[in-house]
Motif scaffolding. Structure first.
Motif, PDB file in Angstrom:
ATOM      1  N   ALA A  67      -0.283  42.202 -38.265  1.00  0.00           N
ATOM      2  CA  ALA A  67       0.656  41.853 -37.198  1.00  0.00           C
ATOM      3  C   ALA A  67       0.024  42.146 -35.836  1.00  0.00           C
ATOM      4  O   ALA A  67      -0.686  43.144 -35.681  1.00  0.00           O
ATOM      5  CB  ALA A  67       1.950  42.648 -37.357  1.00  0.00           C
ATOM      6  N   PRO A  68       0.269  41.277 -34.855  1.00  0.00           N
ATOM      7  CA  PRO A  68      -0.250  41.545 -33.509  1.00  0.00           C
ATOM      8  C   PRO A  68       0.314  42.857 -32.960  1.00  0.00           C
ATOM      9  O   PRO A  68       1.420  43.262 -33.305  1.00  0.00           O
ATOM     10  CB  PRO A  68       0.258  40.348 -32.693  1.00  0.00           C
ATOM     11  CG  PRO A  68       0.526  39.279 -33.699  1.00  0.00           C
ATOM     12  CD  PRO A  68       0.973  40.001 -34.937  1.00  0.00           C
ATOM     13  N   GLU A  73      -2.020  41.089 -29.432  1.00  0.00           N
ATOM     14  CA  GLU A  73      -3.420  40.938 -29.822  1.00  0.00           C
ATOM     15  C   GLU A  73      -3.648  41.388 -31.261  1.00  0.00           C
ATOM     16  O   GLU A  73      -2.891  42.199 -31.796  1.00  0.00           O
ATOM     17  CB  GLU A  73      -4.306  41.735 -28.869  1.00  0.00           C
ATOM     18  CG  GLU A  73      -4.228  41.219 -27.446  1.00  0.00           C
ATOM     19  CD  GLU A  73      -5.068  42.026 -26.476  1.00  0.00           C
ATOM     20  OE1 GLU A  73      -5.764  42.966 -26.898  1.00  0.00           O
ATOM     21  OE2 GLU A  73      -5.013  41.714 -25.279  1.00  0.00           O
ATOM     22  N   PHE A  74      -4.698  40.847 -31.861  1.00  0.00           N
ATOM     23  CA  PHE A  74      -5.095  41.197 -33.221  1.00  0.00           C
ATOM     24  C   PHE A  74      -6.608  41.142 -33.309  1.00  0.00           C
ATOM     25  O   PHE A  74      -7.259  40.506 -32.486  1.00  0.00           O
ATOM     26  CB  PHE A  74      -4.461  40.256 -34.247  1.00  0.00           C
ATOM     27  CG  PHE A  74      -4.594  38.789 -33.891  1.00  0.00           C
ATOM     28  CD1 PHE A  74      -5.774  38.093 -34.132  1.00  0.00           C
ATOM     29  CD2 PHE A  74      -3.538  38.111 -33.306  1.00  0.00           C
ATOM     30  CE1 PHE A  74      -5.901  36.758 -33.800  1.00  0.00           C
ATOM     31  CE2 PHE A  74      -3.655  36.764 -32.969  1.00  0.00           C
ATOM     32  CZ  PHE A  74      -4.841  36.087 -33.228  1.00  0.00           C
ATOM     33  N   ALA A  75      -7.168  41.818 -34.312  1.00  0.00           N
ATOM     34  CA  ALA A  75      -8.626  41.840 -34.467  1.00  0.00           C
ATOM     35  C   ALA A  75      -9.130  40.575 -35.146  1.00  0.00           C
ATOM     36  O   ALA A  75     -10.130  40.001 -34.725  1.00  0.00           O
ATOM     37  CB  ALA A  75      -9.059  43.069 -35.261  1.00  0.00           C
ATOM     38  N   VAL A 158      -8.584  29.111 -31.456  1.00  0.00           N
ATOM     39  CA  VAL A 158      -9.661  30.104 -31.473  1.00  0.00           C
ATOM     40  C   VAL A 158      -9.510  31.017 -32.686  1.00  0.00           C
ATOM     41  O   VAL A 158      -8.432  31.518 -32.966  1.00  0.00           O
ATOM     42  CB  VAL A 158      -9.724  30.916 -30.158  1.00  0.00           C
ATOM     43  CG1 VAL A 158      -8.476  31.729 -29.918  1.00  0.00           C
ATOM     44  CG2 VAL A 158     -10.959  31.797 -30.119  1.00  0.00           C
ATOM     45  N   PHE A 159     -10.608  31.158 -33.410  1.00  0.00           N
ATOM     46  CA  PHE A 159     -10.703  32.156 -34.470  1.00  0.00           C
ATOM     47  C   PHE A 159     -11.468  33.323 -33.886  1.00  0.00           C
ATOM     48  O   PHE A 159     -12.527  33.156 -33.288  1.00  0.00           O
ATOM     49  CB  PHE A 159     -11.439  31.593 -35.688  1.00  0.00           C
ATOM     50  CG  PHE A 159     -11.899  32.639 -36.661  1.00  0.00           C
ATOM     51  CD1 PHE A 159     -11.000  33.538 -37.218  1.00  0.00           C
ATOM     52  CD2 PHE A 159     -13.230  32.736 -37.009  1.00  0.00           C
ATOM     53  CE1 PHE A 159     -11.429  34.517 -38.110  1.00  0.00           C
ATOM     54  CE2 PHE A 159     -13.670  33.698 -37.898  1.00  0.00           C
ATOM     55  CZ  PHE A 159     -12.765  34.595 -38.448  1.00  0.00           C
ATOM     56  N   ARG A 160     -10.942  34.528 -34.086  1.00  0.00           N
ATOM     57  CA  ARG A 160     -11.527  35.744 -33.513  1.00  0.00           C
ATOM     58  C   ARG A 160     -11.652  36.779 -34.605  1.00  0.00           C
ATOM     59  O   ARG A 160     -10.707  37.005 -35.368  1.00  0.00           O
ATOM     60  CB  ARG A 160     -10.566  36.248 -32.429  1.00  0.00           C
ATOM     61  CG  ARG A 160     -10.946  37.534 -31.771  1.00  0.00           C
ATOM     62  CD  ARG A 160      -9.819  37.934 -30.790  1.00  0.00           C
ATOM     63  NE  ARG A 160     -10.244  38.855 -29.790  1.00  0.00           N
ATOM     64  CZ  ARG A 160     -10.238  40.176 -29.934  1.00  0.00           C
ATOM     65  NH1 ARG A 160      -9.831  40.725 -31.045  1.00  0.00           N
ATOM     66  NH2 ARG A 160     -10.650  40.943 -28.947  1.00  0.00           N
ATOM     67  N   THR A 161     -12.820  37.434 -34.679  1.00  0.00           N
ATOM     68  CA  THR A 161     -13.029  38.533 -35.614  1.00  0.00           C
ATOM     69  C   THR A 161     -14.180  39.405 -35.119  1.00  0.00           C
ATOM     70  O   THR A 161     -15.046  38.924 -34.383  1.00  0.00           O
ATOM     71  CB  THR A 161     -13.306  38.005 -37.045  1.00  0.00           C
ATOM     72  OG1 THR A 161     -13.119  39.052 -37.986  1.00  0.00           O
ATOM     73  CG2 THR A 161     -14.702  37.422 -37.179  1.00  0.00           C
ATOM     74  N   PRO A 162     -14.188  40.686 -35.493  1.00  0.00           N
ATOM     75  CA  PRO A 162     -15.345  41.515 -35.130  1.00  0.00           C
ATOM     76  C   PRO A 162     -16.631  40.895 -35.696  1.00  0.00           C
ATOM     77  O   PRO A 162     -16.643  40.384 -36.826  1.00  0.00           O
ATOM     78  CB  PRO A 162     -15.042  42.862 -35.792  1.00  0.00           C
ATOM     79  CG  PRO A 162     -13.545  42.896 -35.888  1.00  0.00           C
ATOM     80  CD  PRO A 162     -13.146  41.467 -36.171  1.00  0.00           C
ATOM     81  N   ALA A 163     -17.697  40.929 -34.924  1.00  0.00           N
ATOM     82  CA  ALA A 163     -18.964  40.311 -35.344  1.00  0.00           C
ATOM     83  C   ALA A 163     -19.439  40.861 -36.677  1.00  0.00           C
ATOM     84  O   ALA A 163     -19.993  40.115 -37.497  1.00  0.00           O
ATOM     85  CB  ALA A 163     -20.028  40.511 -34.267  1.00  0.00           C
TER      86      ALA A 163
END
Length: 186
Positions: A67-68, A73-75, A158-163
């Motif tokens: 959940a944001p 925001e979310f990771a 946009v897809f967002r995730t830690p590198a």
């Protein structure tokens, strides 16, 4: 599937979004409706859908692994925003706006890859970007800007995730991007 092949597939499938009950979702996913913008998305089991009607100018949805937070925001997840009346608001055709949006991102972030393609009514521009958050954690972003001149709208996806998680998370998100159901204006 390569990123280029995924984009071509995304555009082909976006022309005929699956209706409720029409196409089975792959194992581990379910179809969800992003009602504010009339889009259908695959959502991995256990993920969270958040839809936010934006009035007359924009709509937004997100699907995220968790959940944001209080700031929304979310990771790890995908956010989709549909901008309406793009030409009236920006003075630019939807495709010019979408291309310019990615040009601006290129000035602010490290661009790993960039490409574009077209399958009427859609014109898509995409970039894979690298950035860091306020704590210095490196994130990877996969940004799509899909213009639809038929409706005068632009979808910003946009897809967002830690590198550090990209190789693990991308295979889980790729089917979502391959099967976006967007409004064609038909």
């Amino acid at each position: 599937m390569s990123h280029s092949a995924a984009l071509v597939t995304l555009l082909a499938l976006a022309l005929a979004p699956p209706a409720a009950g029409e196409a089975d979702a792959p194992a581990g996913y379910a179809w969800v409706d992003c009602e504010p913008m009339g889009a259908r998305l695959l959502m991995p089991d256990g993920w969270v859908l958040r839809a936010a009607p934006g009035g007359t100018e924009a709509d937004a949805c997100s699907i995220s692994e968790t959940a944001p937070d209080a700031r929304g925001e979310f990771a790890t997840g995908i956010s989709i925003t549909r901008l309406r009346h793009v030409t009236e608001k920006s003075g630019l055709a939807p495709s010019e706006f979408a291309r310019g949006f990615l040009d601006e991102l290129e000035r602010r972030y490290e661009v790993r890859r960039r490409s574009s393609s077209s399958q009427p009514p859609f014109e898509a521009f995409r970039a894979e970007l690298a950035t860091r958050d306020d704590q210095g954690v490196e994130f990877r972003l996969y940004q799509l800007a899909i213009a639809n001149p038929a409706t005068g709208s632009v979808y910003l996806i946009v897809f967002r995730t830690p590198a550090a998680r990209w190789d693990r998370d991308w295979p889980r998100v790729e089917p979502i991007l391959d099967r976006l159901g967007l409004d064609t204006g038909a």
